[in-house]
Design a protein around this motif. Structure first.
Motif, PDB file in Angstrom:
ATOM      1  N   GLY A 319       0.802  -1.219   0.000  1.00 13.76           N
ATOM      2  CA  GLY A 319       0.000   0.000   0.000  1.00 13.76           C
ATOM      3  C   GLY A 319       0.838   1.273   0.000  1.00 13.76           C
ATOM      4  O   GLY A 319       0.434   2.301  -0.551  1.00 13.76           O
ATOM      5  N   LEU A 320       2.024   1.203   0.623  1.00 10.94           N
ATOM      6  CA  LEU A 320       2.909   2.375   0.651  1.00 10.94           C
ATOM      7  C   LEU A 320       3.333   2.805  -0.748  1.00 10.94           C
ATOM      8  O   LEU A 320       3.737   3.938  -0.960  1.00 10.94           O
ATOM      9  N   PHE A 321       3.272   1.845  -1.684  1.00 12.01           N
ATOM     10  CA  PHE A 321       3.796   2.131  -3.026  1.00 12.01           C
ATOM     11  C   PHE A 321       2.688   2.189  -4.073  1.00 12.01           C
ATOM     12  O   PHE A 321       2.932   1.978  -5.257  1.00 12.01           O
ATOM     13  N   GLN A 322       1.440   2.470  -3.624  1.00  8.89           N
ATOM     14  CA  GLN A 322       0.318   2.506  -4.569  1.00  8.89           C
ATOM     15  C   GLN A 322       0.550   3.481  -5.720  1.00  8.89           C
ATOM     16  O   GLN A 322       0.189   3.205  -6.864  1.00  8.89           O
ATOM     17  N   GLY A 323       1.171   4.597  -5.373  1.00  5.69           N
ATOM     18  CA  GLY A 323       1.414   5.609  -6.413  1.00  5.69           C
ATOM     19  C   GLY A 323       2.284   5.050  -7.522  1.00  5.69           C
ATOM     20  O   GLY A 323       1.947   5.131  -8.720  1.00  5.69           O
ATOM     21  N   GLU A 324       3.409   4.435  -7.124  1.00  9.17           N
ATOM     22  CA  GLU A 324       4.338   3.859  -8.104  1.00  9.17           C
ATOM     23  C   GLU A 324       3.640   2.783  -8.945  1.00  9.17           C
ATOM     24  O   GLU A 324       3.829   2.700 -10.158  1.00  9.17           O
ATOM     25  N   ILE A 325       2.860   1.937  -8.261  1.00  6.28           N
ATOM     26  CA  ILE A 325       2.186   0.844  -8.973  1.00  6.28           C
ATOM     27  C   ILE A 325       1.171   1.397  -9.976  1.00  6.28           C
ATOM     28  O   ILE A 325       1.068   0.931 -11.113  1.00  6.28           O
ATOM     29  N   GLY A 326       0.445   2.439  -9.562  1.00  8.78           N
ATOM     30  CA  GLY A 326      -0.526   3.045 -10.466  1.00  8.78           C
ATOM     31  C   GLY A 326       0.137   3.578 -11.720  1.00  8.78           C
ATOM     32  O   GLY A 326      -0.409   3.483 -12.819  1.00  8.78           O
ATOM     33  N   ARG A 327       1.359   4.124 -11.549  1.00  5.33           N
ATOM     34  CA  ARG A 327       2.050   4.679 -12.706  1.00  5.33           C
ATOM     35  C   ARG A 327       2.791   3.612 -13.505  1.00  5.33           C
ATOM     36  O   ARG A 327       3.113   3.796 -14.670  1.00  5.33           O
ATOM     37  N   PHE A 328       3.095   2.457 -12.861  1.00  4.20           N
ATOM     38  CA  PHE A 328       3.914   1.438 -13.534  1.00  4.20           C
ATOM     39  C   PHE A 328       3.450   0.061 -13.036  1.00  4.20           C
ATOM     40  O   PHE A 328       4.034  -0.542 -12.136  1.00  4.20           O
TER      41      PHE A 328
END
Lengths: 466, 466
Positions: A319-328
């Motif tokens: 969950g901490l990396f949702q932003g990164e996952i959304g973009r990649f």
């Protein structure tokens, strides 16, 4: 308690498959006879079987048909059959019998087998059975029940042969021949001093090979392995195994001989204790397929809920990396590989360590060496797996940064897997917590959390998904 | 072969910890003496130990110091010590000894223990050792080596007592007293017909309790469990366990008595066979902590690479839903929970089934019942876990569709876990493939692939991430 027949019929093996288990057609034939009300036909089929196979027959019979089967073949249900039976199946049957019937069965058995039948009964039923027993049998069983479960005191039989050191071999032979009431279930004779403390043992083969005139004190072996009455049965089993014992004297806290354990009572425990690690490690409790289903569900769901907690913890790391996952989104595709492989490697190390601890092979003398050994194995495996997955990722996705990130994460997570696979069980063992029960949760938590964190964290550092 | 001393010293247990293993301080003291070149001091420390503890001492000594230790205490290294030693540690030491030294040690042992030492040697070394043996010992060992590894023929000892049916108890006693060359390592006597086929056994306790004049044929037990010489050692162990045997006759294909197996040789096998499932299931090979490290790495990496393949397959399923994940990254956060919980539930079922198959508890008579049992357990656990995670997801993220999707996926994946956890090992077993070795890969693949697919697929159906 009574003796077995001298002349039993030849073992009839025609009803057994290649695993020594009853054939389905035979089980069906017996149950069909029972259902048709033809008890005589059922008895005729079951009578030639070994007690261990009659016990099996009950295990292979569905729960709801067991009472009818028991009624049909009551006269074949002796103590030996009950002694061989699975605990849950036995409880099932005992519930259906009267206290007098249970007492009759118990009085045929050696103390250890009688105790195994009685110890699981409700206190009220237990008292009733004990009242129906001979005073001697009752006293022996009550004494056994006074020891903790799963200790030498519960396992031992009181029936044994103990003689004084000054007797000759001839005295021993005469004593054995003249006393019909003695047990025949013994493989060694114990030699005791006047205070009834064991001073030696003699294997029966030595007595047979020695002339009558020789003193027993001259043929006995002074070196012997004594079992304290309060010793845990797992330790008893390991001691039998280590010193290749056939039987051993059990002594009370002041060193007096109070009972004997024979190896045939131990083989079941060795197998159970060795096999239960696999079940505990997976959170399957004692994993007995005869256990009532609601107990099985309760055991397994408890473990699954604990694991749900750790899975949610690992998810919160993602969950901490949702932003990164959304973009990649490719990060989400690859991240389970890193965490899953860490879990596999950690489980390998854990399985080896749990076995080594259970068999007393991993001791304070070699723990340091084993940690270093697992570290080197983890490093070797991590580098190999990291290389494979790194090259694969580069070839498929043509992204060098992504390839480097997943390779590095794989090495890191393998090292974490190796180290937690050895440090967690060793630490739990030092704290007197069974490593087989609790290690897997912690190891999986480490490999999941650190697998996600190392992969997604490195990806962020390398600017992937930004 | 020779007999053990009658009067050994009292077992000195002061150097043992509560697990019956040597204390680190003691091991250090011995190694310090060896390093200081003080062989006499090392011998004085080691001499009071039981052979099993001397064997342990070598296991606890780092590889590089073992040769020096062996040199210092050569005269204490008898056959019993080697018989008790871990296979890898023994190979280590045997390599350092000359053929004559190995032959001396082997000639002290019963056939089974001598074979255990010789069978792992290089063919050339083996021939040299065999040449250095007595013709009798050599013939016995060569015959044993002619049987396949891990069969009854390798396990059995040729030294046994067989008598004709018409002998009296007195004849047997006289025979045993007059023939010093006979083994003393026996617990039962075999009765044979003129063709040397076993017709019964007599426990020594029966002989001791019977007057001299009675014929042995009248006290023997006709019901006996015979072991075919080519039977796999795992089946031998299960047969000993099931029928609570102390020793058993081994017969050749035409039914002649060729050897005897005693329970003390079996307890190691019972423990090994029961313990190795956990190691195989995790892909840790035989998981021996004394194995050379390059062999360990090779075993484990093979398994990990196979698992890497299944992990990539699961990842490719996630790859199908990259678009959805990119638009709704929360899917990536929650998906490992579904796959991971399926993996845990599948492992529970798998562990129970692998044990039940290994102990012959799961047979063709009850397979159907067990599949139905696991289905109900999986359904109960799936509904409970689905409810918990569904409510949790709704409370945390306030998204009812997401909550319904994860709850449904959890139920589906638990059912898949339960069914594959029982069907995969049962199918492999039917195909004569060891379910402990190969099941876990398939079960994990099913729970990973179907976990991702059911969660992400349902999410797509419900329009999440679109």
């Amino acid at each position: 308690m009574s003796e077995t027949d001298l002349t039993e019929p030849e073992l009839d093996t025609t009803q057994l498959d290649e695993d020594d288990r009853l054939k389905p057609a035979f089980v069906r034939a017996v149950l069909d006879a029972v259902e048709a009300g033809d008890a005589a036909a059922a008895r005729a089929l079951v009578e030639p079987l070994h007690p261990a196979d009659i016990a099996d027959l009950f295990e292979l019979t569905p729960h709801e048909d067991r009472a009818a089967l028991a009624t049909a073949i009551t006269d074949l249900l002796d103590g030996d059959v009950f002694a061989e039976m699975n605990d849950y199946v036995r409880e099932d049957l005992i519930d259906a019998l009267s206290a007098t019937q249970v007492a009759d069965i118990a009085s045929e058995l050696d103390t250890d087998d009688a105790v195994a039948i009685i110890e699981d009964m409700e206190p009220a039923d237990q008292r009733e059975v004990l009242r129906a027993l001979d005073p001697d049998d009752r006293a022996a069983i009550e004494e056994a029940l006074s020891y903790d479960e799963e200790t030498a005191g519960r396992l031992m039989q009181r029936e044994l042969i103990a003689v004084p050191e000054h007797w000759s071999v001839g005295d021993v032979l005469d004593y054995l021949r003249q006393h019909d009431e003695l047990t025949t279930d013994f493989w060694e004779i114990f030699v005791v001093d006047p205070a009834h403390k064991p001073v030696g043992t003699v294997a029966l083969s030595w007595i047979l090979r020695t002339p009558r005139g020789i003193a027993i004190g001259d043929v006995m072996q002074r070196e012997q392995t004594l079992i304290p009455v309060d010793m845990d049965q797992e330790e008893v089993a390991l001691r039998f195994q280590k010193y290749a014992l056939i039987s051993a004297a059990v002594v009370d806290p002041v060193g007096r001989l109070v009972g004997m354990i024979t190896v045939d009572d131990i083989v079941h425990i060795i197998s159970e204790e060795a096999g239960e690690d696999i079940l505990r490690l997976s959170g399957a409790g004692d994993g007995d397929i005869n256990e009532p289903i609601h107990l099985t569900v309760r055991t397994r769901i408890t473990w699954l809920v604990v694991n749900l907690g750790t899975a949610m913890l690992a998810a919160s790391v993602v969950g901490l990396f949702q932003g990164e996952i959304g973009r990649f989104a490719l990060l989400a595709v690859l991240m389970p590989i890193v965490s899953g492989m860490g879990g596999n490697a950690g489980t390998q190390t854990l399985a080896v360590m749990v076995r080594a601890l259970a068999t007393n092979q991993l001791t304070s003398s070699n723990t340091g060496r084993m940690i270093y050994r697992e570290f080197r194995i983890a490093a070797a495996n991590g580098v190999m797996l990291g290389t494979i997955i790194g090259i694969g990722t580069f070839l498929i996705f043509g992204n060098a940064h992504l390839a480097i990130v997943i390779a590095m994460a794989m090495v890191i997570n393998n090292l974490i897997a190796g180290l937690s696979g050895v440090l967690i069980p060793v630490t739990l063992d030092r704290l007197d917590i069974d490593p087989a029960v609790s290690s897997a949760v912690f190891v999986t938590m480490m490999t999941d959390v650190m697998g996600f964190f190392s992969f997604l964290g490195l990806a962020t550092l390398f600017g992937l998904g930004s």
